[in-house]
Design an enzyme around this catalytic site. Structure first.
Site, mmCIF file in Angstrom:
data_model
loop_
_atom_site.group_PDB
_atom_site.id
_atom_site.type_symbol
_atom_site.label_atom_id
_atom_site.label_comp_id
_atom_site.label_asym_id
_atom_site.label_seq_id
_atom_site.Cartn_x
_atom_site.Cartn_y
_atom_site.Cartn_z
ATOM 1 N N CYS A 175 -9.047 -7.953 42.257
ATOM 2 C CA CYS A 175 -8.095 -8.919 42.801
ATOM 3 C C CYS A 175 -6.702 -8.293 42.706
ATOM 4 C CB CYS A 175 -8.141 -10.208 41.989
ATOM 5 S SG CYS A 175 -7.661 -9.935 40.256
ATOM 6 N N HIS A 233 -10.548 -6.369 31.828
ATOM 7 C CA HIS A 233 -11.821 -6.315 31.117
ATOM 8 C C HIS A 233 -12.854 -5.485 31.877
ATOM 9 C CE1 HIS A 233 -10.869 -10.086 28.514
ATOM 10 N NE2 HIS A 233 -10.484 -8.969 27.941
ATOM 11 N N GLU A 272 -6.441 -14.641 27.631
ATOM 12 C CA GLU A 272 -5.589 -15.449 28.513
ATOM 13 C C GLU A 272 -5.251 -16.795 27.859
ATOM 14 O OE1 GLU A 272 -5.487 -17.902 32.634
ATOM 15 O OE2 GLU A 272 -6.803 -16.149 32.651
ATOM 16 N N SER A 312 -15.705 -10.353 30.337
ATOM 17 C CA SER A 312 -14.921 -10.805 31.489
ATOM 18 C C SER A 312 -15.286 -12.242 31.831
ATOM 19 C CB SER A 312 -15.201 -9.889 32.686
ATOM 20 O OG SER A 312 -14.863 -10.539 33.893
#
Length: 316
Positions: free
Chosen positions: A17, A46, A131, A228
């Protein structure tokens, strides 16, 4: 002996992405600008293959800022970091570059804005994921409450049920998250949320592509890392959408060929931090064993691009 026929449905979009692309570019440009070694706090993205590749070029991956010398640049990973980390880097007068994905930074800004308005935050995310740690670390201790399941919502102890807002990790399953959001809205009708969940475009698109092809696939492989979040969600989405065998593989060597015996069709996708070469490697492994027909299933076209920080665009 003739090879058995197999149709491989290739999900589009899949793989890298814009946030991952940008983060990797940041490490590469930092190495070009300042030379090796450049330190990176936490895996930049990751994916072991990506991390190993950057390590060969001179990146040193560490878990904490304490593990970095003061005289070398340090990069913060795409997942984002608690506020205390750049503050500490500044206090130590280090050169630091923040590779946090802009879509994660957007959630950080959102949380800070709600906090300024006197709201306590609820974060939908996975405990311990970098995150989530980074987003919760934007605000003082106790200002962000974490929920992982609809059941968690029932046990929340909030300061004031009329002064609440929620944010989410960007890499969650859309369907699971909407269940948690409705539990929150049922229990706290006043809760303020983002216009649309904070789940990012890339997570959304990759999940939609899997849903679209799942009914045609006897099995699904997701190329991605075991740590991930967005990759693991793709496996779950595929299983929920009807793939009786859905598996995460880091690369072609991890494929369990025995489990795939007798299949006529397989879906293939990759998490947002998996590079193209690993997807190609899997396709080639199938080509060596089957009379393979590859069909691309396109559900969206991505053309998002994020600029790298200005410090990297000016010469040293």
């Amino acid at each position: 002996m003739a090879m058995p026929p197999l149709t491989l449905y290739l999900a589009a979009p899949r793989g890298f992405c814009a946030g991952v692309d940008r983060a990797i570019k940041i490490v590469e440009m930092a190495l070009e600008k300042w030379g090796a070694p450049v330190y990176v706090r936490h895996e930049i993205v990751h994916n072991k293959f990506v991390v190993d590749g950057l390590r060969e070029k001179g990146a040193v991956f560490v878990e904490e800022l304490d593990d970095c010398p003061e005289d070398r640049p340090v990069i913060f990973s795409a997942h984002g970091v608690p506020k205390a980390v750049p503050a500490e880097a500044a206090r130590r007068e280090m050169i630091y570059v923040d590779a946090t994905c802009p879509l994660v930074s957007k959630v950080h800004i959102e949380a800070a804005r709600h906090h300024e308005n006197g709201l306590q935050m609820v974060m939908i995310g996975h405990a311990g994921h970098p995150e989530t740690v980074g987003t919760m670390g934007q605000l003082p201790e106790g200002e962000v409450l974490l929920v992982e399941t609809p059941e968690d919502v029932a046990h929340l102890e909030v300061r004031d049920p009329e002064k609440l807002a929620f944010v989410t990790q960007t890499t969650l399953s859309l369907d699971d998250t909407s269940e948690i959001v409705s539990a929150l809205k049922t229990r706290f009708p006043q809760i303020v949320g983002p216009h649309k969940e904070d789940i990012c475009y890339a997570t959304t698109n990759r999940q939609e592509a899997v849903k679209a092809m799942a009914p045609d696939c006897d099995a699904l492989l997701v190329v991605g890392a075991p740590n991930s979040s967005n990759s693991k969600r793709l496996v779950e989405v595929g299983a929920k959408a009807g793939c009786r065998y859905a598996q995460l593989v880091q690369r072609a060597g991890d494929i369990d060929w025995r489990a795939l015996e007798g299949i006529r069709s397989i879906g293939l996708t990759a998490g947002a931090s998996a590079p193209d070469v690993l997807i190609e490697e899997v396709i080639e492994a199938f080509r060596a064993r089957y009379d393979l027909q590859v069909e691309t299933v396109t559900t969206a076209v991505e053309n998002v691009e994020f600029k790298v920080p200005r410090v990297l665009r000016v010469p040293a």
